[in-house]
Design an enzyme around this catalytic site. Structure first.
Site, PDB file in Angstrom:
ATOM      1  N   HIS A  35       0.807  -1.295  -0.009  1.00 23.90           N
ATOM      2  CA  HIS A  35       0.083  -0.006   0.102  1.00 23.90           C
ATOM      3  C   HIS A  35       0.858   1.298  -0.065  1.00 23.90           C
ATOM      4  O   HIS A  35       0.421   2.307   0.421  1.00 23.90           O
ATOM      5  CB  HIS A  35      -1.027   0.033   1.302  1.00 23.90           C
ATOM      6  CG  HIS A  35      -1.857  -0.926   0.800  1.00 23.90           C
ATOM      7  ND1 HIS A  35      -3.197  -0.490   0.287  1.00 23.90           N
ATOM      8  CD2 HIS A  35      -2.380  -2.109   1.243  1.00 23.90           C
ATOM      9  CE1 HIS A  35      -4.319  -1.517   0.261  1.00 23.90           C
ATOM     10  NE2 HIS A  35      -3.494  -2.505   0.776  1.00 23.90           N
ATOM     11  N   ASP A  37       2.537   2.011  -3.064  1.00 20.73           N
ATOM     12  CA  ASP A  37       2.863   2.412  -4.445  1.00 20.73           C
ATOM     13  C   ASP A  37       2.091   3.500  -4.749  1.00 20.73           C
ATOM     14  O   ASP A  37       2.740   4.361  -5.590  1.00 20.73           O
ATOM     15  CB  ASP A  37       2.726   1.002  -5.315  1.00 20.73           C
ATOM     16  CG  ASP A  37       1.125   0.605  -5.452  1.00 20.73           C
ATOM     17  OD1 ASP A  37       0.598   0.811  -4.299  1.00 20.73           O
ATOM     18  OD2 ASP A  37       0.957  -0.317  -6.388  1.00 20.73           O
ATOM     19  N   SER A  68     -12.769 -16.500 -23.187  1.00 23.18           N
ATOM     20  CA  SER A  68     -12.085 -16.619 -21.938  1.00 23.18           C
ATOM     21  C   SER A  68     -12.181 -18.053 -21.730  1.00 23.18           C
ATOM     22  O   SER A  68     -13.287 -18.601 -21.294  1.00 23.18           O
ATOM     23  CB  SER A  68     -12.799 -15.617 -20.530  1.00 23.18           C
ATOM     24  OG  SER A  68     -12.441 -16.264 -19.272  1.00 23.18           O
ATOM     25  N   GLY A 122      -4.938 -12.371  -4.450  1.00 24.71           N
ATOM     26  CA  GLY A 122      -3.879 -11.127  -4.082  1.00 24.71           C
ATOM     27  C   GLY A 122      -2.579 -11.198  -5.111  1.00 24.71           C
ATOM     28  O   GLY A 122      -1.428 -10.809  -4.762  1.00 24.71           O
ATOM     29  N   SER A 124      -2.578 -10.675  -8.403  1.00 24.99           N
ATOM     30  CA  SER A 124      -2.614  -9.900  -9.572  1.00 24.99           C
ATOM     31  C   SER A 124      -3.019 -10.391 -10.723  1.00 24.99           C
ATOM     32  O   SER A 124      -2.669 -10.323 -11.767  1.00 24.99           O
ATOM     33  CB  SER A 124      -1.407  -9.070  -9.742  1.00 24.99           C
ATOM     34  OG  SER A 124      -1.399  -8.150  -8.678  1.00 24.99           O
ATOM     35  N   ASP A 170       1.613  -3.832  -9.517  1.00 24.53           N
ATOM     36  CA  ASP A 170       1.250  -4.918 -10.301  1.00 24.53           C
ATOM     37  C   ASP A 170       1.526  -5.045 -11.552  1.00 24.53           C
ATOM     38  O   ASP A 170       2.015  -6.195 -12.353  1.00 24.53           O
ATOM     39  CB  ASP A 170      -0.337  -5.225  -9.844  1.00 24.53           C
ATOM     40  CG  ASP A 170      -0.797  -5.005  -8.724  1.00 24.53           C
ATOM     41  OD1 ASP A 170       0.241  -5.081  -7.487  1.00 24.53           O
ATOM     42  OD2 ASP A 170      -2.013  -5.134  -8.341  1.00 24.53           O
TER      43      ASP A 170
END
Ligand code: GLA
Length: 386
Positions: A35, A37, A68, A122, A124, A170
């Site tokens: 937290h 960046d 997808s 988490g 990315s 990320d």
């Protein structure tokens, strides 16, 4: 459900009847610097050996056709009709929208994508999808965008379509990662150095709480607003301060009475975390993993008590990690509210230790935690398939 590059390629050929080019975009871990960046700090992410494969080729029409593989869903839109949707489509459309808005060369294309990154863990997965597609479009349409600018384009895509006001970490890690290395990224200047993470006798193990956290759920953007509010107050008191980087935790403490309680806690965490990450880089350069790991535990404490983005499940996993001397550092990783913890653990006996932790986790929460050992890998690129 195809989840290998050859299966993705085959699906493309079956669906579209021509040959694609193949690309891979990795997910990322972050050793320390959470937290910060979007607060002009330093972060220490790395690309990993899990990610998303793309098969992509121009289709000589003005339409975007994307399948997808993981969702088994299909998207078809004309380039003239790109607008926000919901779900995975936004990660694709946000990137296409950026190409159009920036006047980068683009025309209709076919794509199939899918991967092996757990979603909402988490790691990315969204940045990997954005980076994979943007890199592929840049290649097939010869747009000439540099890798760093592709990362910035993807960050903009994330802001404008899914609507998460994320930092650059990320996308930067997914694009610029290097095998066996972590990136020490200065989020103010985007200057970076690569540091070997000579784990040697240690492994990097992620434990997925399997608690689904949604950054778009608003808490992430709320933290950004609180940080901005804090910085505004700091600037009133210290006009020479430009970013959190110019402040020490001690100076934040001296201003305590000027902030609301939550804003004070956020500012204290940010200044401490910026300091910790610099210190951690020093330890890594001296190969002092033990001291590095201590700082990871401290980061978790801050994420829990000051930034308030952890949750019972990840707190429990970190507490369990502390019971084992072989785990030299552990913390919640990424945006927060669940996802994975990252653990640096001595290789010897690691399997037994991790399985005793996941057993206790299952007993406590009735949810099975997943475990991934990760290797540090190269960033997004084209791949050759034989
Ligand atoms: C998410 C965001 C990143 C970063 C982390 C927290 O992963 O996308 O930009 O802010 O949370 O460090």
């Amino acid at each position: 459900m195809p989840s290998s590059p050859s299966a993705i390629k085959k699906k493309f050929e079956t669906l579209f009847g021509h040959m694609p080019q193949m690309f891979f975009a990795p997910g990322r871990i972050n050793l320390i610097g959470e937290h910060v960046d979007y607060n002009n700090g330093f972060v220490m992410p790395a690309a990993i050996d899990k990610g998303v494969w793309f098969a992509v080729a121009p289709n000589a029409t003005d339409k975007v056709h994307v399948y997808s593989a993981d969702m088994d869903e299909y998207l078809q839109v004309p380039l003239s009709g790109i607008k926000k949707m919901s779900g995975w489509e936004n990660y694709i459309l946000g990137v296409v929208d950026q190409f159009i808005k920036n006047n980068y060369p683009i025309s209709g294309f076919d794509a199939v994508f899918g991967g092996n990154l757990p979603v909402g863990a988490g790691l990315s997965s969204s940045a990997a999808v954005e980076c994979g597609l943007a890199f592929a479009l840049n290649t097939i349409f010869k747009s000439g965008i540099s890798k760093v600018n592709i990362a910035l384009l993807c960050q903009e895509a994330e802001h404008s379509f899914p609507g998460v006001q994320c930092g650059i970490m990320d996308m930067f890690a997914s694009m610029m990662g290097e095998k066996g290395k972590v990136l020490l990224l200065d989020c103010d200047t985007l200057g970076y150095e690569t540091l070997p993470f000579a784990a040697g006798s240690h492994s990097i193990v992620l434990i997925n709480t399997n608690v689904h956290h949604s950054l778009a759920g608003g808490e992430y953007n709320k933290r950004r607003n609180e940080a901005e509010e804090g910085l505004r107050i700091i600037k009133q008191k210290y006009p020479s301060v430009k970013t959190f980087r110019d402040m020490s935790p001690q100076q934040v403490k001296e201003l305590k009475n000027h902030f609301k309680e939550n804003v004070y806690k956020r500012c204290l965490f940010i200044t401490e975390e910026i300091q910790r990450t610099k210190q951690a880089a020093g330890f890594l350069k001296k190969n002092n993993l033990q001291a590095f790991g201590e700082l990871m535990f401290e980061t978790h404490e801050g994420l829990c008590k000051l930034y308030e983005v952890s949750c019972g499940e990840s707190d429990f996993l970190v507490e369990q990690a502390k019971l084992h001397i072989e785990i030299i550092g552990a913390r919640q990783m990424g945006g927060g509210f669940g996802g994975c913890t990252i653990n640096i653990i001595q290789k010897e006996n690691a399997e037994n230790i991790i399985s005793s932790i996941t057993k206790s986790y299952k007993e406590k929460f009735g949810v099975a935690a997943e475990v991934y050992e990760v290797a540090l890998s190269s960033g997004t690129g084209e791949i050759a398939l034989h």
